[in-house]
Scaffold this active site. Structure first.
Site, PDB file in Angstrom:
ATOM      1  N   ARG A 123      -7.552 -13.721   7.563  1.00 23.75           N
ATOM      2  CA  ARG A 123      -6.101 -13.766   7.734  1.00 23.75           C
ATOM      3  C   ARG A 123      -5.720 -13.793   9.211  1.00 23.75           C
ATOM      4  NH1 ARG A 123      -4.009  -9.712   4.185  1.00 23.75           N
ATOM      5  NH2 ARG A 123      -4.140 -11.478   2.753  1.00 23.75           N
ATOM      6  N   TYR A 124      -6.305 -12.909   9.988  1.00 23.40           N
ATOM      7  CA  TYR A 124      -6.003 -12.850  11.412  1.00 23.40           C
ATOM      8  C   TYR A 124      -6.960 -13.775  12.162  1.00 23.40           C
ATOM      9  CZ  TYR A 124      -3.435  -8.676   9.986  1.00 23.40           C
ATOM     10  OH  TYR A 124      -2.578  -7.805   9.368  1.00 23.40           O
ATOM     11  N   ARG A 127     -10.684 -12.125  13.325  1.00 26.30           N
ATOM     12  CA  ARG A 127     -11.412 -11.130  12.542  1.00 26.30           C
ATOM     13  C   ARG A 127     -11.337 -11.442  11.047  1.00 26.30           C
ATOM     14  NH1 ARG A 127      -6.889  -9.806  14.919  1.00 26.30           N
ATOM     15  NH2 ARG A 127      -5.284  -8.478  13.986  1.00 26.30           N
ATOM     16  N   CYS A 136     -17.584   2.055  -5.951  1.00 26.23           N
ATOM     17  CA  CYS A 136     -17.152   3.230  -5.189  1.00 26.23           C
ATOM     18  C   CYS A 136     -17.785   4.480  -5.784  1.00 26.23           C
ATOM     19  CB  CYS A 136     -15.637   3.386  -5.230  1.00 26.23           C
ATOM     20  SG  CYS A 136     -14.741   2.113  -4.331  1.00 26.23           S
ATOM     21  N   CYS A 140     -10.370   5.741  -6.739  1.00 29.20           N
ATOM     22  CA  CYS A 140      -9.073   6.310  -6.367  1.00 29.20           C
ATOM     23  C   CYS A 140      -7.998   5.690  -7.250  1.00 29.20           C
ATOM     24  CB  CYS A 140      -8.763   6.034  -4.902  1.00 29.20           C
ATOM     25  SG  CYS A 140     -10.003   6.686  -3.755  1.00 29.20           S
ATOM     26  N   CYS A 143      -5.816   2.839  -5.675  1.00 34.64           N
ATOM     27  CA  CYS A 143      -6.547   1.738  -5.030  1.00 34.64           C
ATOM     28  C   CYS A 143      -5.769   0.428  -5.108  1.00 34.64           C
ATOM     29  CB  CYS A 143      -7.907   1.570  -5.700  1.00 34.64           C
ATOM     30  SG  CYS A 143      -8.904   0.250  -4.972  1.00 34.64           S
ATOM     31  N   ARG A 145      -7.133  -2.430  -4.750  1.00 29.72           N
ATOM     32  CA  ARG A 145      -8.008  -3.455  -5.340  1.00 29.72           C
ATOM     33  C   ARG A 145      -8.463  -3.062  -6.738  1.00 29.72           C
ATOM     34  NH1 ARG A 145     -11.212  -3.666   0.104  1.00 29.72           N
ATOM     35  NH2 ARG A 145      -9.812  -4.928   1.361  1.00 29.72           N
ATOM     36  N   ASP A 304       0.738   0.149  -1.340  1.00 28.75           N
ATOM     37  CA  ASP A 304       0.897  -1.264  -1.676  1.00 28.75           C
ATOM     38  C   ASP A 304       1.579  -1.466  -3.033  1.00 28.75           C
ATOM     39  OD1 ASP A 304      -0.327  -2.118   0.664  1.00 28.75           O
ATOM     40  OD2 ASP A 304      -2.328  -2.066  -0.222  1.00 28.75           O
ATOM     41  N   ASP A 341       1.495  -3.037   4.777  1.00 27.12           N
ATOM     42  CA  ASP A 341       0.664  -4.229   4.610  1.00 27.12           C
ATOM     43  C   ASP A 341       1.477  -5.162   3.723  1.00 27.12           C
ATOM     44  OD1 ASP A 341      -1.475  -5.893   4.919  1.00 27.12           O
ATOM     45  OD2 ASP A 341      -2.971  -4.416   4.329  1.00 27.12           O
ATOM     46  N   LYS A 348      -0.447  -6.443   8.326  1.00 30.11           N
ATOM     47  CA  LYS A 348       0.044  -5.094   8.638  1.00 30.11           C
ATOM     48  C   LYS A 348       1.184  -5.167   9.647  1.00 30.11           C
ATOM     49  CE  LYS A 348      -4.620  -3.373   7.897  1.00 30.11           C
ATOM     50  NZ  LYS A 348      -5.172  -4.749   7.650  1.00 30.11           N
TER      51      LYS A 348
END
Length: 428
Positions: A123-124, A127, A136, A140, A143, A145, A304, A341, A348
Protein backbone atom coordinates in the site's frame (compact mmCIF):
# COMPACT_ATOMS: atom_id res chain seq x y z
CA UNK A 1 -8.99 -34.24 36.68
CA UNK A 2 -7.55 -33.49 33.23
CA UNK A 3 -3.78 -32.71 33.69
CA UNK A 4 -4.13 -29.51 31.69
CA UNK A 5 -7.01 -28.31 33.87
CA UNK A 6 -5.10 -29.27 37.00
CA UNK A 7 -1.99 -27.32 36.02
CA UNK A 8 -4.01 -24.30 34.89
CA UNK A 9 -6.13 -24.25 38.04
CA UNK A 10 -3.01 -24.33 40.20
CA UNK A 11 -1.80 -21.17 38.48
CA UNK A 12 -5.26 -19.59 38.52
CA UNK A 13 -5.75 -20.28 42.23
CA UNK A 14 -2.19 -19.06 42.90
CA UNK A 15 -1.35 -22.35 44.55
CA UNK A 16 2.28 -23.40 44.66
CA UNK A 17 2.53 -25.71 41.64
CA UNK A 18 4.71 -28.80 41.66
CA UNK A 19 8.06 -28.68 39.84
CA UNK A 20 6.60 -30.89 37.12
CA UNK A 21 3.55 -28.65 36.74
CA UNK A 22 5.72 -25.54 36.59
CA UNK A 23 7.93 -27.13 33.95
CA UNK A 24 4.88 -27.85 31.81
CA UNK A 25 3.46 -24.39 32.39
CA UNK A 26 6.63 -22.65 31.21
CA UNK A 27 6.87 -24.82 28.08
CA UNK A 28 5.31 -22.91 25.21
CA UNK A 29 4.72 -26.11 23.26
CA UNK A 30 2.74 -27.53 26.19
CA UNK A 31 0.69 -24.35 26.20
CA UNK A 32 0.11 -24.67 22.46
CA UNK A 33 -0.86 -28.34 22.75
CA UNK A 34 -3.38 -27.47 25.47
CA UNK A 35 -5.12 -24.52 23.88
CA UNK A 36 -8.59 -24.06 25.32
CA UNK A 37 -11.20 -24.26 22.58
CA UNK A 38 -14.43 -25.30 24.29
CA UNK A 39 -16.81 -23.79 26.80
CA UNK A 40 -16.82 -26.69 29.27
CA UNK A 41 -13.08 -26.42 29.88
CA UNK A 42 -13.38 -22.70 30.55
CA UNK A 43 -16.17 -23.39 33.05
CA UNK A 44 -14.09 -26.02 34.86
CA UNK A 45 -10.94 -23.93 35.05
CA UNK A 46 -12.65 -20.69 36.10
CA UNK A 47 -15.18 -22.53 38.27
CA UNK A 48 -18.09 -20.70 36.64
CA UNK A 49 -21.34 -21.87 35.10
CA UNK A 50 -23.10 -20.49 32.04
CA UNK A 51 -26.83 -20.88 31.54
CA UNK A 52 -28.05 -23.13 28.74
CA UNK A 53 -29.02 -20.06 26.72
CA UNK A 54 -25.58 -18.49 27.23
CA UNK A 55 -23.88 -21.74 26.28
CA UNK A 56 -25.98 -21.94 23.11
CA UNK A 57 -25.11 -18.34 22.14
CA UNK A 58 -21.42 -18.96 22.82
CA UNK A 59 -21.37 -22.14 20.73
CA UNK A 60 -23.09 -20.40 17.81
CA UNK A 61 -20.38 -17.74 17.94
CA UNK A 62 -17.57 -20.30 18.11
CA UNK A 63 -19.00 -22.10 15.09
CA UNK A 64 -18.38 -18.93 13.05
CA UNK A 65 -15.39 -17.41 14.85
CA UNK A 66 -13.35 -20.13 16.65
CA UNK A 67 -12.12 -19.76 20.21
CA UNK A 68 -8.52 -20.50 21.14
CA UNK A 69 -7.03 -19.36 24.46
CA UNK A 70 -3.69 -20.28 26.00
CA UNK A 71 -3.87 -21.66 29.55
CA UNK A 72 -1.49 -18.83 30.51
CA UNK A 73 -3.77 -16.06 29.23
CA UNK A 74 -6.86 -17.69 30.74
CA UNK A 75 -5.08 -17.75 34.11
CA UNK A 76 -5.02 -13.95 34.13
CA UNK A 77 -8.84 -13.73 34.33
CA UNK A 78 -10.44 -12.72 37.61
CA UNK A 79 -12.99 -15.53 37.89
CA UNK A 80 -14.87 -13.65 40.62
CA UNK A 81 -15.67 -10.81 38.20
CA UNK A 82 -15.07 -12.46 34.84
CA UNK A 83 -17.85 -10.60 32.99
CA UNK A 84 -16.02 -7.30 33.54
CA UNK A 85 -12.52 -8.72 33.17
CA UNK A 86 -10.53 -7.17 30.25
CA UNK A 87 -8.74 -10.46 29.59
CA UNK A 88 -12.01 -12.39 29.43
CA UNK A 89 -13.57 -9.88 27.05
CA UNK A 90 -10.63 -10.07 24.63
CA UNK A 91 -10.44 -13.87 24.67
CA UNK A 92 -13.95 -15.24 25.15
CA UNK A 93 -16.68 -15.32 22.47
CA UNK A 94 -19.58 -12.89 22.67
CA UNK A 95 -22.78 -13.40 20.69
CA UNK A 96 -22.58 -9.74 19.61
CA UNK A 97 -19.83 -10.86 17.22
CA UNK A 98 -22.59 -12.38 15.08
CA UNK A 99 -24.20 -8.96 14.58
CA UNK A 100 -23.02 -7.47 11.30
CA UNK A 101 -23.55 -3.72 11.50
CA UNK A 102 -24.48 -1.60 8.49
CA UNK A 103 -20.94 -0.31 7.92
CA UNK A 104 -19.04 -3.50 8.79
CA UNK A 105 -16.78 -4.97 6.10
CA UNK A 106 -15.15 -8.34 5.53
CA UNK A 107 -11.84 -6.70 4.57
CA UNK A 108 -12.10 -3.07 5.78
CA UNK A 109 -8.47 -2.24 5.14
CA UNK A 110 -8.58 -3.57 1.55
CA UNK A 111 -5.56 -5.76 2.20
CA UNK A 112 -6.64 -8.28 -0.44
CA UNK A 113 -7.26 -5.51 -2.97
CA UNK A 114 -3.74 -4.14 -2.48
CA UNK A 115 -2.17 -7.58 -2.83
CA UNK A 116 0.00 -7.93 -5.97
CA UNK A 117 0.87 -11.53 -5.08
CA UNK A 118 -0.39 -13.97 -2.48
CA UNK A 119 0.66 -12.94 1.04
CA UNK A 120 1.82 -9.42 0.15
CA UNK A 121 -0.04 -6.17 0.80
CA UNK A 122 1.73 -3.25 -0.89
CA UNK A 123 0.00 0.00 0.00
CA UNK A 124 2.72 2.47 0.96
CA UNK A 125 5.51 3.24 -1.52
CA UNK A 126 8.55 1.85 0.31
CA UNK A 127 7.14 -0.91 2.53
CA UNK A 128 5.06 -4.04 2.38
CA UNK A 129 3.06 -6.24 4.72
CA UNK A 130 4.11 -9.88 4.38
CA UNK A 131 1.52 -12.37 5.71
CA UNK A 132 3.53 -15.40 6.73
CA UNK A 133 1.13 -17.03 9.21
CA UNK A 134 -2.59 -17.21 9.90
CA UNK A 135 -2.15 -19.09 13.16
CA UNK A 136 -2.27 -17.32 16.52
CA UNK A 137 -1.61 -18.55 20.04
CA UNK A 138 -4.93 -16.95 20.94
CA UNK A 139 -7.73 -15.66 18.75
CA UNK A 140 -8.44 -12.10 19.83
CA UNK A 141 -12.14 -11.37 19.58
CA UNK A 142 -11.41 -7.91 18.15
CA UNK A 143 -9.14 -9.19 15.35
CA UNK A 144 -9.39 -7.21 12.11
CA UNK A 145 -8.48 -10.34 10.11
CA UNK A 146 -11.16 -12.65 11.46
CA UNK A 147 -11.84 -13.64 7.85
CA UNK A 148 -8.47 -15.44 7.77
CA UNK A 149 -7.17 -16.18 11.24
CA UNK A 150 -7.86 -19.74 12.30
CA UNK A 151 -8.82 -20.82 8.79
CA UNK A 152 -6.54 -23.76 7.98
CA UNK A 153 -7.19 -23.20 4.28
CA UNK A 154 -5.55 -19.76 4.60
CA UNK A 155 -2.25 -20.95 6.13
CA UNK A 156 0.49 -19.77 3.71
CA UNK A 157 2.48 -22.53 2.06
CA UNK A 158 6.23 -22.44 1.47
CA UNK A 159 5.48 -21.84 -2.21
CA UNK A 160 3.33 -18.80 -1.36
CA UNK A 161 6.07 -17.46 0.89
CA UNK A 162 8.52 -17.83 -2.01
CA UNK A 163 6.16 -15.81 -4.22
CA UNK A 164 6.13 -13.07 -1.61
CA UNK A 165 9.92 -13.14 -1.32
CA UNK A 166 10.26 -12.96 -5.12
CA UNK A 167 8.00 -9.91 -5.22
CA UNK A 168 10.16 -8.19 -2.60
CA UNK A 169 13.36 -9.18 -4.44
CA UNK A 170 12.03 -7.75 -7.70
CA UNK A 171 10.72 -4.48 -6.24
CA UNK A 172 13.75 -2.33 -5.35
CA UNK A 173 11.67 0.48 -3.83
CA UNK A 174 10.82 -1.77 -0.86
CA UNK A 175 13.10 -0.97 2.06
CA UNK A 176 10.83 -2.05 4.96
CA UNK A 177 9.09 -5.42 5.35
CA UNK A 178 6.52 -6.04 8.09
CA UNK A 179 6.01 -9.73 8.91
CA UNK A 180 2.48 -10.29 10.11
CA UNK A 181 -0.27 -12.87 10.33
CA UNK A 182 -1.73 -14.49 12.38
CA UNK A 183 1.41 -14.43 14.45
CA UNK A 184 4.86 -14.94 12.89
CA UNK A 185 6.21 -16.32 16.17
CA UNK A 186 3.87 -19.29 15.86
CA UNK A 187 6.10 -20.52 13.05
CA UNK A 188 8.90 -22.93 13.92
CA UNK A 189 12.31 -21.49 14.74
CA UNK A 190 13.69 -23.10 11.58
CA UNK A 191 11.08 -21.57 9.26
CA UNK A 192 11.34 -18.13 10.85
CA UNK A 193 15.14 -18.34 10.60
CA UNK A 194 14.83 -19.17 6.89
CA UNK A 195 12.43 -16.28 6.14
CA UNK A 196 14.59 -13.74 7.99
CA UNK A 197 17.67 -15.08 6.26
CA UNK A 198 16.11 -14.73 2.80
CA UNK A 199 14.98 -11.18 3.54
CA UNK A 200 18.44 -10.23 4.80
CA UNK A 201 19.94 -11.38 1.50
CA UNK A 202 17.89 -8.73 -0.32
CA UNK A 203 20.13 -5.69 -0.58
CA UNK A 204 17.40 -3.04 -0.71
CA UNK A 205 15.59 -4.34 2.41
CA UNK A 206 16.85 -2.16 5.25
CA UNK A 207 14.34 -2.95 8.01
CA UNK A 208 12.40 -6.06 9.02
CA UNK A 209 9.52 -5.61 11.43
CA UNK A 210 7.59 -8.36 13.20
CA UNK A 211 4.08 -7.81 14.55
CA UNK A 212 3.31 -10.24 17.37
CA UNK A 213 1.07 -10.76 20.38
CA UNK A 214 3.22 -13.58 21.74
CA UNK A 215 4.66 -11.56 24.68
CA UNK A 216 1.05 -10.90 25.73
CA UNK A 217 -0.63 -14.29 25.35
CA UNK A 218 2.25 -16.79 25.28
CA UNK A 219 5.42 -15.15 26.67
CA UNK A 220 7.16 -18.53 27.12
CA UNK A 221 7.51 -18.69 23.31
CA UNK A 222 10.27 -16.08 23.64
CA UNK A 223 12.95 -18.70 24.19
CA UNK A 224 16.70 -18.16 24.22
CA UNK A 225 16.90 -19.91 20.84
CA UNK A 226 14.28 -17.61 19.30
CA UNK A 227 16.08 -14.55 20.66
CA UNK A 228 19.40 -15.77 19.22
CA UNK A 229 17.78 -16.21 15.81
CA UNK A 230 16.40 -12.67 15.91
CA UNK A 231 19.77 -11.26 17.03
CA UNK A 232 21.68 -12.66 14.06
CA UNK A 233 19.39 -11.26 11.39
CA UNK A 234 20.30 -7.60 11.22
CA UNK A 235 17.83 -4.78 11.79
CA UNK A 236 14.79 -6.51 13.27
CA UNK A 237 12.13 -4.46 15.06
CA UNK A 238 9.28 -5.98 17.07
CA UNK A 239 5.84 -4.49 17.69
CA UNK A 240 3.83 -6.07 20.48
CA UNK A 241 0.09 -5.73 21.17
CA UNK A 242 -0.63 -4.99 24.84
CA UNK A 243 -4.09 -3.50 25.34
CA UNK A 244 -4.38 -3.40 29.14
CA UNK A 245 -1.90 -3.01 32.02
CA UNK A 246 -3.18 -6.28 33.48
CA UNK A 247 -1.48 -8.08 30.58
CA UNK A 248 1.99 -6.93 31.66
CA UNK A 249 2.71 -9.80 34.06
CA UNK A 250 6.05 -11.05 35.40
CA UNK A 251 6.15 -13.61 32.58
CA UNK A 252 5.47 -10.91 29.99
CA UNK A 253 8.16 -8.71 31.53
CA UNK A 254 10.67 -11.55 31.29
CA UNK A 255 9.90 -12.04 27.59
CA UNK A 256 10.32 -8.29 26.98
CA UNK A 257 13.53 -8.26 29.01
CA UNK A 258 15.05 -11.00 26.84
CA UNK A 259 14.20 -9.14 23.65
CA UNK A 260 15.38 -5.78 24.95
CA UNK A 261 18.67 -7.23 26.28
CA UNK A 262 19.24 -8.68 22.81
CA UNK A 263 19.19 -5.14 21.45
CA UNK A 264 15.90 -5.52 19.56
CA UNK A 265 13.86 -2.28 19.43
CA UNK A 266 10.37 -2.80 20.86
CA UNK A 267 7.17 -0.93 20.12
CA UNK A 268 3.54 -1.50 21.03
CA UNK A 269 0.31 -1.16 19.09
CA UNK A 270 -2.85 -0.99 21.20
CA UNK A 271 -6.43 -1.04 19.99
CA UNK A 272 -8.96 1.22 21.70
CA UNK A 273 -11.67 -1.16 22.94
CA UNK A 274 -14.99 -0.28 24.56
CA UNK A 275 -15.32 -1.37 28.19
CA UNK A 276 -11.75 -2.70 28.16
CA UNK A 277 -9.29 0.19 27.92
CA UNK A 278 -11.40 3.23 26.94
CA UNK A 279 -10.31 5.11 30.05
CA UNK A 280 -7.60 7.80 30.29
CA UNK A 281 -6.28 6.33 33.56
CA UNK A 282 -6.05 2.81 32.16
CA UNK A 283 -4.21 4.00 29.05
CA UNK A 284 -1.81 6.12 31.10
CA UNK A 285 -1.06 3.15 33.36
CA UNK A 286 -0.51 0.98 30.26
CA UNK A 287 1.96 3.33 28.56
CA UNK A 288 3.85 3.80 31.84
CA UNK A 289 4.19 0.04 32.28
CA UNK A 290 5.30 -0.31 28.67
CA UNK A 291 8.11 2.24 28.85
CA UNK A 292 9.16 0.82 32.21
CA UNK A 293 9.83 -2.39 30.30
CA UNK A 294 11.56 -0.59 27.41
CA UNK A 295 8.64 -0.80 25.00
CA UNK A 296 7.80 2.39 23.12
CA UNK A 297 4.05 3.04 22.70
CA UNK A 298 3.75 3.32 18.91
CA UNK A 299 0.10 3.36 17.82
CA UNK A 300 -3.26 3.57 19.51
CA UNK A 301 -5.70 2.25 16.90
CA UNK A 302 -9.34 3.12 16.52
CA UNK A 303 -11.04 -0.27 16.24
CA UNK A 304 -11.55 -1.29 12.60
CA UNK A 305 -14.85 -1.76 10.79
CA UNK A 306 -14.42 -5.53 10.52
CA UNK A 307 -17.52 -7.68 10.71
CA UNK A 308 -18.84 -8.29 14.20
CA UNK A 309 -16.70 -5.71 16.01
CA UNK A 310 -19.18 -2.89 16.56
CA UNK A 311 -19.52 -3.66 20.28
CA UNK A 312 -15.76 -3.11 20.62
CA UNK A 313 -15.74 0.26 18.87
CA UNK A 314 -15.66 3.55 20.75
CA UNK A 315 -16.33 7.03 19.44
CA UNK A 316 -13.35 8.87 17.97
CA UNK A 317 -14.07 11.52 20.59
CA UNK A 318 -13.11 9.04 23.31
CA UNK A 319 -9.76 8.53 21.60
CA UNK A 320 -9.18 12.29 21.44
CA UNK A 321 -10.03 12.53 25.13
CA UNK A 322 -7.43 9.88 25.93
CA UNK A 323 -4.79 11.68 23.85
CA UNK A 324 -5.56 14.92 25.71
CA UNK A 325 -4.92 13.04 28.96
CA UNK A 326 -1.50 11.85 27.75
CA UNK A 327 0.12 14.72 25.85
CA UNK A 328 1.78 16.98 28.42
CA UNK A 329 0.65 14.76 31.28
CA UNK A 330 3.38 12.17 30.77
CA UNK A 331 6.70 11.75 28.95
CA UNK A 332 6.54 12.51 25.24
CA UNK A 333 8.01 9.13 24.26
CA UNK A 334 5.20 7.43 26.23
CA UNK A 335 2.51 9.01 24.04
CA UNK A 336 1.40 6.83 21.09
CA UNK A 337 0.04 8.18 17.83
CA UNK A 338 -3.73 7.80 17.70
CA UNK A 339 -4.69 6.59 14.23
CA UNK A 340 -7.66 5.43 12.22
CA UNK A 341 -6.69 2.76 9.70
CA UNK A 342 -9.11 4.18 7.19
CA UNK A 343 -11.52 1.90 5.32
CA UNK A 344 -10.90 1.13 1.68
CA UNK A 345 -7.14 1.01 1.98
CA UNK A 346 -6.60 4.71 2.74
CA UNK A 347 -4.02 3.72 5.37
CA UNK A 348 -3.26 4.97 8.86
CA UNK A 349 -4.44 8.52 9.39
CA UNK A 350 -3.30 10.32 12.59
CA UNK A 351 -6.11 11.88 14.61
CA UNK A 352 -5.20 14.22 17.42
CA UNK A 353 -6.29 17.29 19.38
CA UNK A 354 -5.69 20.56 17.58
CA UNK A 355 -2.73 22.37 19.14
CA UNK A 356 -2.21 24.78 16.22
CA UNK A 357 -5.08 27.25 16.73
CA UNK A 358 -4.39 29.78 14.00
CA UNK A 359 -1.63 31.49 12.04
CA UNK A 360 -0.85 34.63 10.09
CA UNK A 361 1.95 35.75 7.79
CA UNK A 362 4.41 36.14 10.65
CA UNK A 363 3.02 34.19 13.61
CA UNK A 364 1.45 30.90 14.60
CA UNK A 365 -0.94 30.66 17.55
CA UNK A 366 -0.49 27.57 19.71
CA UNK A 367 -2.10 26.13 22.82
CA UNK A 368 -0.58 23.62 25.24
CA UNK A 369 -2.11 20.78 27.25
CA UNK A 370 -3.12 23.19 30.05
CA UNK A 371 -5.00 25.46 27.65
CA UNK A 372 -2.31 28.18 27.75
CA UNK A 373 -2.24 30.09 24.45
CA UNK A 374 1.09 31.22 23.06
CA UNK A 375 2.58 32.63 19.86
CA UNK A 376 5.58 31.56 17.83
CA UNK A 377 7.24 34.16 15.64
CA UNK A 378 8.10 33.03 12.12
CA UNK A 379 11.57 33.98 10.81
CA UNK A 380 11.52 37.21 8.83
CA UNK A 381 14.10 36.24 6.20
CA UNK A 382 13.62 32.51 5.63
CA UNK A 383 13.67 31.48 2.01
CA UNK A 384 14.66 28.12 0.61
CA UNK A 385 15.80 27.47 -2.94
CA UNK A 386 13.18 25.94 -5.19
CA UNK A 387 13.81 22.20 -5.37
CA UNK A 388 14.17 20.74 -8.85
CA UNK A 389 15.35 17.30 -7.62
CA UNK A 390 18.83 18.01 -8.97
CA UNK A 391 20.83 17.00 -5.93
CA UNK A 392 24.12 17.63 -7.75
CA UNK A 393 23.57 21.39 -7.56
CA UNK A 394 21.95 21.51 -4.12
CA UNK A 395 23.98 22.84 -1.18
CA UNK A 396 22.25 20.48 1.27
CA UNK A 397 24.63 17.73 0.19
CA UNK A 398 22.36 14.77 -0.27
CA UNK A 399 23.10 12.41 -3.12
CA UNK A 400 20.10 10.44 -4.32
CA UNK A 401 20.72 6.73 -4.25
CA UNK A 402 19.97 4.32 -7.05
CA UNK A 403 16.41 3.00 -6.83
CA UNK A 404 15.33 5.85 -4.55
CA UNK A 405 11.82 7.16 -5.10
CA UNK A 406 11.97 10.13 -7.47
CA UNK A 407 8.33 11.18 -7.74
CA UNK A 408 6.19 12.46 -4.91
CA UNK A 409 2.85 10.77 -4.26
CA UNK A 410 -0.42 12.17 -2.92
CA UNK A 411 -0.44 15.49 -1.06
CA UNK A 412 3.36 15.63 -1.22
CA UNK A 413 2.98 15.90 -5.01
CA UNK A 414 0.92 19.09 -4.64
CA UNK A 415 3.46 20.60 -2.24
CA UNK A 416 6.59 19.69 -4.22
CA UNK A 417 8.26 22.53 -6.14
CA UNK A 418 9.34 20.25 -8.97
CA UNK A 419 5.84 18.97 -9.80
CA UNK A 420 3.35 20.97 -11.85
CA UNK A 421 0.28 19.07 -10.66
CA UNK A 422 -2.19 21.45 -9.00
CA UNK A 423 -5.11 19.10 -8.28
CA UNK A 424 -5.66 15.53 -7.17
CA UNK A 425 -8.64 13.72 -8.67
CA UNK A 426 -9.81 10.49 -7.02
CA UNK A 427 -9.86 7.63 -9.51
CA UNK A 428 -12.65 5.03 -9.59
Amino acid sequence: MNPMIEVTKQKLDQETPTDEALKKWNDWKWQEQNLIKDVKTVEKILNIKFTEEERKDIQETIDIFPMSITPYYLSLIDSKDYKNDPIFKQAFPDKRELHIAKYDMLDPLAEDKDSPVSGITHRYPDRVLFHISNVCAMYCRHCTRKRKVGDKDCIPSREQMEQGLDYIRNTPVIRDVLLSGGDPFMLSDELLDWILGELNKIEHVEVIRIGTRIPVVLPFRVTDNLVNILKKHGTVWINTHFNHPKEITNSAKEALRKLAFAGIPLGNQSVLLADINDCPRIMKRLVHKLVENRVRPYYLYQCDLSEGLEHFRTSVGKGIEIMESLRGHTSGFAVPTYVIDAPGGAGKIPVMPNYLMSWSTNKVILRNYEGMISTYQEPSDYRHDVCDLNCETCNLQLKCQEGEEKEAIGIAKLIADYNEVITLTPSE
